[in-house]
Enzyme design. Structure first.
Site, PDB file in Angstrom:
ATOM      1  N   GLY A 239      87.309 -23.478 101.536  1.00 22.58           N
ATOM      2  CA  GLY A 239      86.841 -22.736 100.373  1.00 22.58           C
ATOM      3  C   GLY A 239      87.360 -21.312 100.394  1.00 22.58           C
ATOM      4  O   GLY A 239      87.675 -20.761 101.450  1.00 22.58           O
TER       5      GLY A 239
ATOM      6  N   HIS B  52      81.202 -27.335  99.286  1.00 28.10           N
ATOM      7  CA  HIS B  52      81.843 -28.304 100.182  1.00 28.10           C
ATOM      8  C   HIS B  52      82.297 -29.547  99.406  1.00 28.10           C
ATOM      9  O   HIS B  52      83.373 -30.085  99.644  1.00 28.10           O
ATOM     10  CB  HIS B  52      80.870 -28.751 101.290  1.00 28.10           C
TER      11      HIS B  52
END
Lengths: 284, 284
Positions: free
Chosen positions: B147, B37
């Protein structure tokens, strides 16, 4: 008045407009415009710096047996009307521009889309919600104008905007009628001969309901039966539905002791016509 | 760093930010943040004036038998990490704030959501697409960061943005791994004892595929069989899927004579782990 066919082009124009601080009103239409549409255009022109009218007969909101191919079109006449009413931009894309290769996304609502028109038109409102989402993202309007004749559509769009946190003010505008009461619709062009007279059964039903309410009838089952009898007393009519529903959730209302909307869908010849009226019971 | 719980409040703040001409980057997360993250947050901070991180364990993307209740949470630690990495705003709503009374709208994609994770998680991607649409409308980001570990999710979101004409640049960031190759995931916390070692079967598979391609093996059926054998040679593993797919459409690829993505979903003990790698065949 400028006409755009390409999403990229109108997006660039809108970006310029918004970055100069001007407000944008959107009137989404399927063309074959009439005074109902024009009432939306005039309201948008009054309240926004720039008014965009989209003309797009959206294939995804028609079912396989519906009137997509037959749906009336007249782009030249539409342009003339819009010019006269001071629209600024027409967005007039091809279906292939709106639904490119590999398109696979759908915006869909449950419940509110499964009643009234949703019963016989099961893909209709997903088509509407998806194309309206696209138009909102393309035109980025401050306000969007919808007629109240498509009452369920208006409620579906309000619900979608709320659920998806969209930044658009929806303005629902009153139904525009002929002098004799027939609600304006592009599909009125399908009415042949005495079907035009039979079509008055829809707006006439609301007068009947007014009278029943005044007489103190509260049971909506009785009201709907009397409306059905009245409609079927007109030649060429076939009822799709007669419903009394909650004005926002569209859940069926059993007793007329609260505000409700009477919504009708009636075939008159080949034309499937819809109409509705909001009854504020204590003010009839 | 400011924390917002209410949609109205963060919308007002974003309006101020955007009207002053500042750009906004959004990093949507479910919290329990890790370096994966943080790589997104740092990229957003680098390229936007304001970085918003949403922390929301979205109930609608979990199936009835999945780990919604068990999903790890640690808001304090998340805040400390985000502060250190210079995020500007955290959006941390309650489920009831995101899904109010009468909520009934869904954004759903066909095809691309019906393969890979979509087979065993049939409601997952509609949940993701809907919540991401909401977050986009709430935060109005110029760029959004995702991601690549959730490779299918990234492709679904790219497709949705294209189909619905949304104005967001999606930035897909590389998978971040532990030194030994394990892809970072909030769900790695579920791994107990020697399951941690078995979890290396996923990233190890890609080394195996590399070698097979170097040896000239092109038949993806053979490749997948060898990967399955390799994974199952690790204790506590159970295969959900092993697939070789087209990088954008996610359609199954039969021969490794073209670019493809190998995507894996493997249970290691209770943890369902996913991983993937993009193979540019002629550059292995």
């Amino acid at each position: 008045m400028r006409i755009f066919n390409k999403i990229t082009d109108i997006k660039a124009e809108i970006k310029k407009i918004k970055s100069s601080g001007r407000s944008v009103g959107l009137v989404p239409t399927m063309g074959f415009l009439h005074e109902g549409h024009m009432s939306l255009v005039r309201e948008s022109v009054k309240n926004n710096d720039v008014t965009v009218v989209s003309i797009f007969v959206n294939p995804t909101q028609f079912g396989p047996t519906e009137d997509l191919a037959a749906y009336p079109r007249d782009f030249e006449s539409d342009c003339a009307l819009l010019e006269k009413n001071n629209a600024d931009i027409i967005f007039y894309p091809e279906p292939s521009e709106m639904y490119g290769e590999g398109f696979c996304t759908k915006v869909e609502l449950s419940g509110i889309t499964e009643v009234l028109c949703g019963i016989t038109r099961p893909v209709h409102f997903a088509g509407v919600a998806t194309v309206v989402t696209k138009l909102f993202n393309i035109v980025n309007p401050d306000r969007a104008y919808f007629g109240s004749k498509d009452y369920q559509q208006l409620q579906v769009i309000k619900r979608m905007i709320k659920d998806l946190n969209m930044d658009v003010d929806v303005v629902g505008m009153p139904i525009i009628r002929e002098n004799d009461g027939l609600a304006l619709s592009s599909r009125n062009v399908y009415l042949k001969g005495d079907e035009r007279t039979s079509a008055l059964a829809l707006s006439g039903s609301f007068k009947l309901v007014e009278n029943l309410l005044r007489e103190g009838v509260e049971d909506t089952k009785t009201i709907k039966e009397k409306v059905a009898d009245f409609i079927l007393s007109h030649p060429h009519t076939r009822i799709d539905y007669i419903e009394t529903v909650h004005p926002e959730t569209l859940v069926s209302v059993d007793s007329a002791d609260t505000d409700f909307v009477m919504a009708l869908a009636v075939y008159v010849g080949k034309a499937r016509l819809i109409d509705n009226r909001y009854f504020e019971v204590h003010h009839v």
